[in-house]
Design an enzyme around this catalytic site. Structure first.
Site, PDB file in Angstrom:
ATOM      1  N   TYR A   1      38.395  53.466  31.255  1.00 47.11           N
ATOM      2  CA  TYR A   1      39.070  52.780  32.352  1.00 47.11           C
ATOM      3  C   TYR A   1      38.778  53.481  33.677  1.00 47.11           C
ATOM      4  O   TYR A   1      38.376  52.845  34.663  1.00 47.11           O
ATOM      5  CB  TYR A   1      40.574  52.739  32.092  1.00 47.11           C
TER       6      TYR A   1
ATOM      7  N   ASN B   1      39.598  40.544  40.422  1.00 46.02           N
ATOM      8  CA  ASN B   1      40.771  41.265  39.947  1.00 46.02           C
ATOM      9  C   ASN B   1      40.822  41.424  38.432  1.00 46.02           C
ATOM     10  O   ASN B   1      41.477  42.337  37.925  1.00 46.02           O
ATOM     11  CB  ASN B   1      42.016  40.507  40.445  1.00 46.02           C
TER      12      ASN B   1
ATOM     13  N   THR C   1      54.003  44.717  36.316  1.00 48.77           N
ATOM     14  CA  THR C   1      53.473  43.408  35.950  1.00 48.77           C
ATOM     15  C   THR C   1      53.835  43.134  34.498  1.00 48.77           C
ATOM     16  O   THR C   1      54.220  44.050  33.766  1.00 48.77           O
ATOM     17  CB  THR C   1      51.941  43.371  36.100  1.00 48.77           C
TER      18      THR C   1
ATOM     19  N   LYS D   1      36.577  52.041  36.891  1.00 46.54           N
ATOM     20  CA  LYS D   1      37.153  51.856  38.218  1.00 46.54           C
ATOM     21  C   LYS D   1      36.450  52.714  39.265  1.00 46.54           C
ATOM     22  O   LYS D   1      36.307  52.298  40.425  1.00 46.54           O
ATOM     23  CB  LYS D   1      38.652  52.144  38.182  1.00 46.54           C
TER      24      LYS D   1
ATOM     25  N   ASP E   1      40.704  32.664  34.808  1.00 43.50           N
ATOM     26  CA  ASP E   1      41.269  33.577  33.821  1.00 43.50           C
ATOM     27  C   ASP E   1      40.798  33.125  32.439  1.00 43.50           C
ATOM     28  O   ASP E   1      40.386  31.974  32.264  1.00 43.50           O
ATOM     29  CB  ASP E   1      42.807  33.545  33.878  1.00 43.50           C
TER      30      ASP E   1
END
Length: 253
Positions: free
Chosen positions: A157, A91, A192, A161, A38
């Site tokens: 976005y 991810n 989240t 994707k 990350d």
């Protein structure tokens, strides 16, 4: 799926929070050695701490997936730590600014596609190279329900994707006979910390999201994580080039 991944190494990008953290914890619970990657060092360290507190094994690697050298180093660090790379969950991603297509800035477009699409390609580039040396591996890319349908106000976005899905299918075909399985998950709206921050103080948006969900609620990060771990497991040995919707029925409408 306890001990299914004993002796195997799993890499999770964007592992410092949300779906990535849940996946890292799930891989560890299944017996894997986990590499948490990350840009958020504090978040990544917290994920490692949670894994270790549950008697799991994990290390953190700081990595910006939009940078080739950083991704190469990340995969190298996984091999250095545990001797190989068996599974990868690509991810890491960002939502970016909301704007309609004609109003989307070039900076916003480049930032979103640089992480969400180029980043996934870079990760696969180096992960596949390592897995080819070993003769096997499983990769799962995180797409989105908006990789399957359009989304008003999210041109970059949604495009990124959709691109992840095309990239997933292409790589799956290229390496299916060389021991590497490549699949994708398409989460729907998931609760989240990132989503909570975006929706804070906006109950009307939360209500609108839930009203569009056939199951009548948002998803949980662990629900996506279980799908990812299964796709990487031997139980999914005949699953190649699949795009798995984990979205409460959103795209079935």
């Amino acid at each position: 799926m306890s001990n299914t991944f004993e002796g195997r190494t799993a890499l999770v990008t964007g592992g410092g929070s949300g779906i990535g953290r849940a996946a890292a914890i799930a891989f560890a619970a299944a017996g894997a050695n986990v590499v948490v990657a990350d840009v958020d060092e504090a978040g990544g360290a917290e994920t490692v701490a949670q894994i270790e507190s549950a008697a799991g094994t994990a290390v953190f690697v700081a990595a910006d997936v939009s940078q080739s050298a950083a991704v190469e180093n990340m995969v190298g660090a996984a091999v250095a730590a545990y001797g190989g790379l068996d599974c990868a969950f690509n991810n890491a991603g960002i939502q970016g600014e909301l704007s309609q297509t004609a109003d989307c800035s070039e900076e916003n477009w480049d930032a979103i596609t640089g992480i969400n699409l180029k980043g996934v390609w870079l990760c696969m580039k180096y992960e596949i190279a390592q897995m080819l040396k070993q003769g096997s591996g499983a990769i799962v890319n995180n797409a989105s329900n908006f990789g399957l349908v359009g989304s008003n106000g999210m041109p970059a976005y949604s495009a990124s994707k959709h691109g992840v899905i095309g990239l997933t299918k292409t790589a799956a075909l290229e390496y299916a006979q060389r021991g590497i399985r490549v699949n994708a998950v398409c989460p729907g709206p998931v609760q989240t910390p990132l989503v909570d921050k975006i929706l804070e103080g906006k109950p009307e948006i939360i209500d609108a999201i839930i009203s569009r969900e056939p199951v009548g609620r948002m998803g949980e990060a662990e629900e996506i994580a279980h799908a990812v771990v299964w796709l990487c497991s031997p139980q999914a040995s005949f699953v190649v080039g699949s795009v798995l919707s984990v979205d409460g029925g959103f795209v079935a409408q």
